[in-house]
Design a protein around this motif. Structure first.
Motif, PDB file in Angstrom:
ATOM      1  N   ARG A 187      -5.202  -3.332   7.865  1.00  0.00           N
ATOM      2  CA  ARG A 187      -4.272  -2.522   8.663  1.00  0.00           C
ATOM      3  C   ARG A 187      -3.993  -1.205   7.941  1.00  0.00           C
ATOM      4  O   ARG A 187      -4.911  -0.504   7.572  1.00  0.00           O
ATOM      5  N   ASN A 188      -2.716  -0.861   7.752  1.00  0.00           N
ATOM      6  CA  ASN A 188      -2.402   0.436   7.162  1.00  0.00           C
ATOM      7  C   ASN A 188      -2.841   0.548   5.704  1.00  0.00           C
ATOM      8  O   ASN A 188      -2.940   1.661   5.173  1.00  0.00           O
ATOM      9  N   HIS A 224       4.995   4.343   2.738  1.00  0.00           N
ATOM     10  CA  HIS A 224       5.913   3.786   1.747  1.00  0.00           C
ATOM     11  C   HIS A 224       5.955   2.257   1.801  1.00  0.00           C
ATOM     12  O   HIS A 224       5.857   1.579   0.770  1.00  0.00           O
ATOM     13  N   GLN A 225       6.099   1.694   3.002  1.00  0.00           N
ATOM     14  CA  GLN A 225       6.223   0.253   3.134  1.00  0.00           C
ATOM     15  C   GLN A 225       4.986  -0.477   2.614  1.00  0.00           C
ATOM     16  O   GLN A 225       5.088  -1.522   1.971  1.00  0.00           O
ATOM     17  N   GLU A 226       3.807   0.071   2.893  1.00  0.00           N
ATOM     18  CA  GLU A 226       2.571  -0.559   2.428  1.00  0.00           C
ATOM     19  C   GLU A 226       2.499  -0.548   0.903  1.00  0.00           C
ATOM     20  O   GLU A 226       2.068  -1.530   0.283  1.00  0.00           O
ATOM     21  N   VAL A 233      -0.796  -7.034  -3.182  1.00  0.00           N
ATOM     22  CA  VAL A 233      -1.323  -8.331  -2.730  1.00  0.00           C
ATOM     23  C   VAL A 233      -2.694  -8.169  -2.088  1.00  0.00           C
ATOM     24  O   VAL A 233      -3.595  -8.990  -2.310  1.00  0.00           O
ATOM     25  N   LYS A 234      -2.880  -7.117  -1.300  1.00  0.00           N
ATOM     26  CA  LYS A 234      -4.169  -6.893  -0.643  1.00  0.00           C
ATOM     27  C   LYS A 234      -5.275  -6.683  -1.678  1.00  0.00           C
ATOM     28  O   LYS A 234      -6.395  -7.192  -1.518  1.00  0.00           O
ATOM     29  N   MET A 235      -4.982  -5.943  -2.724  1.00  0.00           N
ATOM     30  CA  MET A 235      -5.996  -5.713  -3.751  1.00  0.00           C
ATOM     31  C   MET A 235      -6.361  -7.005  -4.473  1.00  0.00           C
ATOM     32  O   MET A 235      -7.535  -7.267  -4.742  1.00  0.00           O
TER      33      MET A 235
END
Length: 399
Positions: A187-188, A224-226, A233-235
């Protein structure tokens, strides 16, 4: 009342990278810590330099444990908290540059900046130009470790609070993607983990601070939120954390492949492999499989980024170290502190490790499920940190 100053210690890419300086006043210092001079001249005090957490993608210099801050100030020490450039589009190379710049600034320019700020008014305290301890919580322990290795002046002691960087070659970082097709779930976060540098440069202006507070800075900081909630966590889930940290695409997969590739030299008359300080599980044949995998990965790390893996450079010259980590930490595994402690003991560096049984990440800031106040937890598990640091914040012969 604590005296606070904010200065720019480094400017790069039109970014002012700032540092906050907290100085105690005489009235803030307990009677047994108070020192006076008959001529009224400033008292020279050591400092604790702190690097904030946030996964290296978020956080800023105001994100720290106030329990730790208050203990530092009450012990007649200065508390210094610094911003540093964050991942995307920056990397560990830039963080190291900031760390070096910070210590140069503190030892050469800070005193003048404070004097100019106060219009020549004589302060109660002045910061020593040589006596620094360094500390970091969570991801902030990574730049703190770099400071221990590369900063000038060299820190006298190091404190890591559930810190990153004790073992960057663990399965926590070196792993295959959690699920196949993970790219479709970005996503973002896709803008951060875009496949080409051009995409990142177009979409991601560099920053050196990103408030953790979800209501602070939202309008000023893109995505900012991402940065705060998802990116770290995504990484990890994609197995690419080290790729982005070291700015070396494919690094995680390359090290994973190396760990699973046998080399005949391991069983022949080859030179001994460098020690890695791993607590291995061992195999039925008596061979420590985890240790061997770690050694394979060490050999596979490109020379151009080896200096950014602190665990490869732990020698007897590393500063005395105090480690605190919750045993139920899922954001930064407790093994990072265990591995660090084992390696420091192997090379003869003074090290104390406190394992907070059953506690999770951020226990000094975030209330735990069973309701014990964070101040009580800090006093229980971190109460001896500042006394430990102070023991080493003294002048040595030749200074």
């Amino acid at each position: 009342m604590v005296q606070k100053y904010t200065f720019t210690y480094f400017r790069v890419d039109d970014i002012d990278i700032k540092v906050d300086i907290y100085l105690p006043e005489r009235s803030d210092v307990s009677e047994n810590e108070r020192v006076t001079r008959e001529d009224g001249s400033p008292i020279i005090i050591p400092s604790v330099v702190f690097f904030h957490g946030g996964g290296l993608t978020a956080g800023d210099r105001e994100f720290f444990s106030w329990h730790f801050h208050d203990q530092v100030i009450a012990s007649s020490l200065a508390f210094i908290s610094a911003d540093y450039r964050l991942l995307f589009p920056y990397s560990a190379h830039d963080i190291l540059e900031d760390v070096k710049a910070l210590f140069t600034y503190l030892s050469t320019k800070l005193k003048t900046d404070i004097k100019n700020h106060d219009n020549g008014k004589k302060p109660d305290f002045e910061i020593s130009e040589t006596l620094f301890a360094v500390a970091g919580s969570s991801a902030g322990a990574y730049p703190a470790r770099l400071a221990c290795l590369y900063a000038n002046p060299k820190p006298k002691a190091f404190f890591s609070l559930y810190g990153t960087g004790g073992d960057l070659l663990s399965p926590f970082y070196i792993r295959p993607p959690l699920v196949s097709g993970w790219e479709s779930g970005l996503r973002n976060c896709r803008v951060f983990m875009a496949p080409t540098a051009k995409d990142k440069e177009m979409n991601l202006p560099g920053i050196s601070g990103c408030p953790i507070d979800p209501f602070a800075g939202n309008g000023e900081i893109k995505f900012h939120q991402e940065r705060v909630w998802n990116l770290y966590v995504k990484m990890l889930d994609s197995g690419t954390y080290l790729d982005h940290l070291m700015k070396y695409p494919g690094l995680g997969q390359m090290l994973l492949n190396a760990s699973n590739t046998e080399h005949t030299s391991e069983h022949s008359g080859s030179p001994p492999m460098e020690p890695c300080g791993v607590i291995g599980r061992g195999s039925p044949s008596g061979v420590d499989d985890e240790r061997i995998k770690k050694q394979r990965m060490q050999r596979a790390i490109p020379q151009s980024i080896r200096h950014l893996f602190p665990q490869l450079h732990i020698t007897k010259d590393f500063p005395p170290t105090y480690l605190v980590h919750g045993t139920n930490d899922r954001a930064v595994e407790c093994r990072e502190s265990r591995e660090m402690a084992k390696r420091l003991c192997e090379v003869g560096v003074k090290c104390e490790i406190v394992l907070a049984g059953g506690l999770s990440h951020g226990f000094d800031i975030i209330p735990q499920p069973y309701g014990t106040p964070t101040r009580v937890l800090w006093d229980r598990y971190g109460g001896e940190v500042v006394p430990f640091l102070k023991r080493y914040l003294v002048e040595t012969p030749g200074q």
